[in-house]
Scaffold this active site. Structure first.
Site, PDB file in Angstrom:
ATOM      1  CG  ASN A  11     -23.534  99.455 108.586  1.00  0.00           C
ATOM      2  OD1 ASN A  11     -22.470  99.764 108.034  1.00  0.00           O
ATOM      3  ND2 ASN A  11     -24.715  99.614 108.005  1.00  0.00           N
ATOM      4  CE  LYS A  13     -25.701 102.982 108.983  1.00  0.00           C
ATOM      5  NZ  LYS A  13     -26.999 103.622 109.128  1.00  0.00           N
ATOM      6  CG  HIS A  95     -28.082  99.490 105.187  1.00  0.00           C
ATOM      7  ND1 HIS A  95     -28.461 100.804 105.098  1.00  0.00           N
ATOM      8  CD2 HIS A  95     -27.889  99.223 106.502  1.00  0.00           C
ATOM      9  CE1 HIS A  95     -28.487 101.313 106.321  1.00  0.00           C
ATOM     10  NE2 HIS A  95     -28.150 100.382 107.190  1.00  0.00           N
ATOM     11  CD  GLU A  97     -27.643 104.271 105.661  1.00  0.00           C
ATOM     12  OE1 GLU A  97     -26.515 103.755 105.584  1.00  0.00           O
ATOM     13  OE2 GLU A  97     -28.180 104.566 106.762  1.00  0.00           O
ATOM     14  CD  GLU A 165     -30.473  98.305 109.843  1.00  0.00           C
ATOM     15  OE1 GLU A 165     -29.652  98.171 110.741  1.00  0.00           O
ATOM     16  OE2 GLU A 165     -30.264  98.994 108.833  1.00  0.00           O
ATOM     17  N   GLY A 171     -30.563 106.241 112.220  1.00  0.00           N
ATOM     18  CA  GLY A 171     -29.812 107.491 112.333  1.00  0.00           C
ATOM     19  C   GLY A 171     -30.640 108.667 112.812  1.00  0.00           C
ATOM     20  CB  SER A 211     -32.093 105.034 116.890  1.00  0.00           C
ATOM     21  OG  SER A 211     -32.042 105.968 115.827  1.00  0.00           O
TER      22      SER A 211
HETATM   23  O1  G3P Z   1     -27.184  99.195 109.751  1.00  0.00           O
HETATM   24  C1  G3P Z   1     -27.359  99.848 110.961  1.00  0.00           C
HETATM   25  C2  G3P Z   1     -28.126 101.077 110.845  1.00  0.00           C
HETATM   26  O2  G3P Z   1     -28.744 101.360 109.668  1.00  0.00           O
HETATM   27  C3  G3P Z   1     -28.670 101.700 112.053  1.00  0.00           C
HETATM   28  O3  G3P Z   1     -28.031 102.922 112.142  1.00  0.00           O
HETATM   29  O4  G3P Z   1     -27.112 104.833 113.327  1.00  0.00           O
HETATM   30  O5  G3P Z   1     -29.540 104.252 113.548  1.00  0.00           O
HETATM   31  O6  G3P Z   1     -27.818 102.798 114.603  1.00  0.00           O
HETATM   32  P1  G3P Z   1     -28.148 103.757 113.501  1.00  0.00           P
END
Ligand code: G3P
Length: 249
Positions: A11, A13, A95, A97, A165, A171, A211
């Site tokens: 993703n 983003k 998602h 976000e 998630e 993140g 992460s």
């Molecule tokens: O959709 C994937 C995501 O929300 C995870 O983000 O940067 O933590 O891998 P990240």
């Protein structure tokens, strides 16, 4: 990993430029990827055409969101029909976000999923609790409520991949431990078994996001109920994303 073919989504983003995306596509094109893995990337809408025309067909493309019904007078939205027209096979819905920054609600997300599936797109259906919800012991309740909104709306689970998630892991660099992730994945599977069907529970892929990186993917992938990953930050680096794809066990 246990149910079905391992599934890894990247993703991207709201990241990238024409140049950085050209480099990422070229790195992905030259990466060697395990054959037995479904690999999907989700670029920002405005770059999907560029990615579709330059990326190997080995990797499928997903939208990061879609409108709840047929397109028309909906300023700023992208329709399922348009995603299909431009070559997408998937869409990410629910998602965190979009839930927590944009304010999308369960029922609306469920309707989006039903519409996308009715038009033939696959849906990456995201669920996950916030830190305060985890600390209050509400992880399962929150995940089950979000899952129920999908289950109430979708007519079939064949093209649905569930992405767990946890919001606190997205993140932040704070990945869930393999045990923490596995515990929720088992609970999600059990919920599907009780509330949808045994078949859907055993066939639906439940992937983990938050992460995930080249260093922690292998341990996570060993867990029986982690059937793949949804990767944010680390999916912007071609070689590291390939490592994650190849972590299938
Ligand atoms: O959709 C994937 C995501 O929300 C995870 O983000 O940067 O933590 O891998 P990240």
């Amino acid at each position: 990993a246990g149910s079905g073919k391992f599934f890894v989504g990247g993703n991207w983003k709201c990241n990238g430029t024409k140049d950085s995306i050209a480099k990422l596509v070229s790195d992905l094109n030259s990466a060697s990827l395990e054959a037995d893995v479904d690999v999907v990337v989700s670029p920002p809408f405005v770059y999907i055409d560029q990615v579709k025309s330059s990326l190997t067909d080995r990797i499928e493309i997903s939208g990061q969101n879609s409108w709840v019904g047929k397109g028309g007078a909906f300023t700023g939205e992208i329709s399922v029909e348009q995603l299909k027209d431009i070559g997408c096979k998937w869409v990410i819905l629910g998602h965190s976000e979009r839930r927590h920054v944009i304010g999308e609600k369960d029922e609306f997300i469920g309707k989006k999923a039903a519409y996308a599936l009715s038009e033939g797109l696959g849906v990456i259906a995201c669920i996950g609790e916030k830190l305060e919800e985890r600390e209050a012991g509400k992880t399962f309740d929150v995940c089950f409520d979000q899952l129920k909104a999908f289950a109430d709306a979708v007519p079939s689970w064949e093209k649905v991949v569930v992405a767990y998630e946890p919001v606190w892991a997205i993140g932040t660099g704070k990945v869930a431990s393999p045990q923490q992730a596995q515990e929720v994945h088992v609970a999600v599977r059990d919920w599907l078994k009780k509330n949808v069907s045994e078949e859907v529970a055993s066939k639906t892929r439940i992937i983990y996001g938050g992460s995930v990186n080249g260093g922690n993917c292998a341990e996570l992938a060993k867990e029986e109920d982690i059937d793949g990953f949804l990767v944010g930050g680390a999916s912007l680096k071609g070689p590291e994303f390939a490592t994650i794809v190849n972590s299938v066990t």
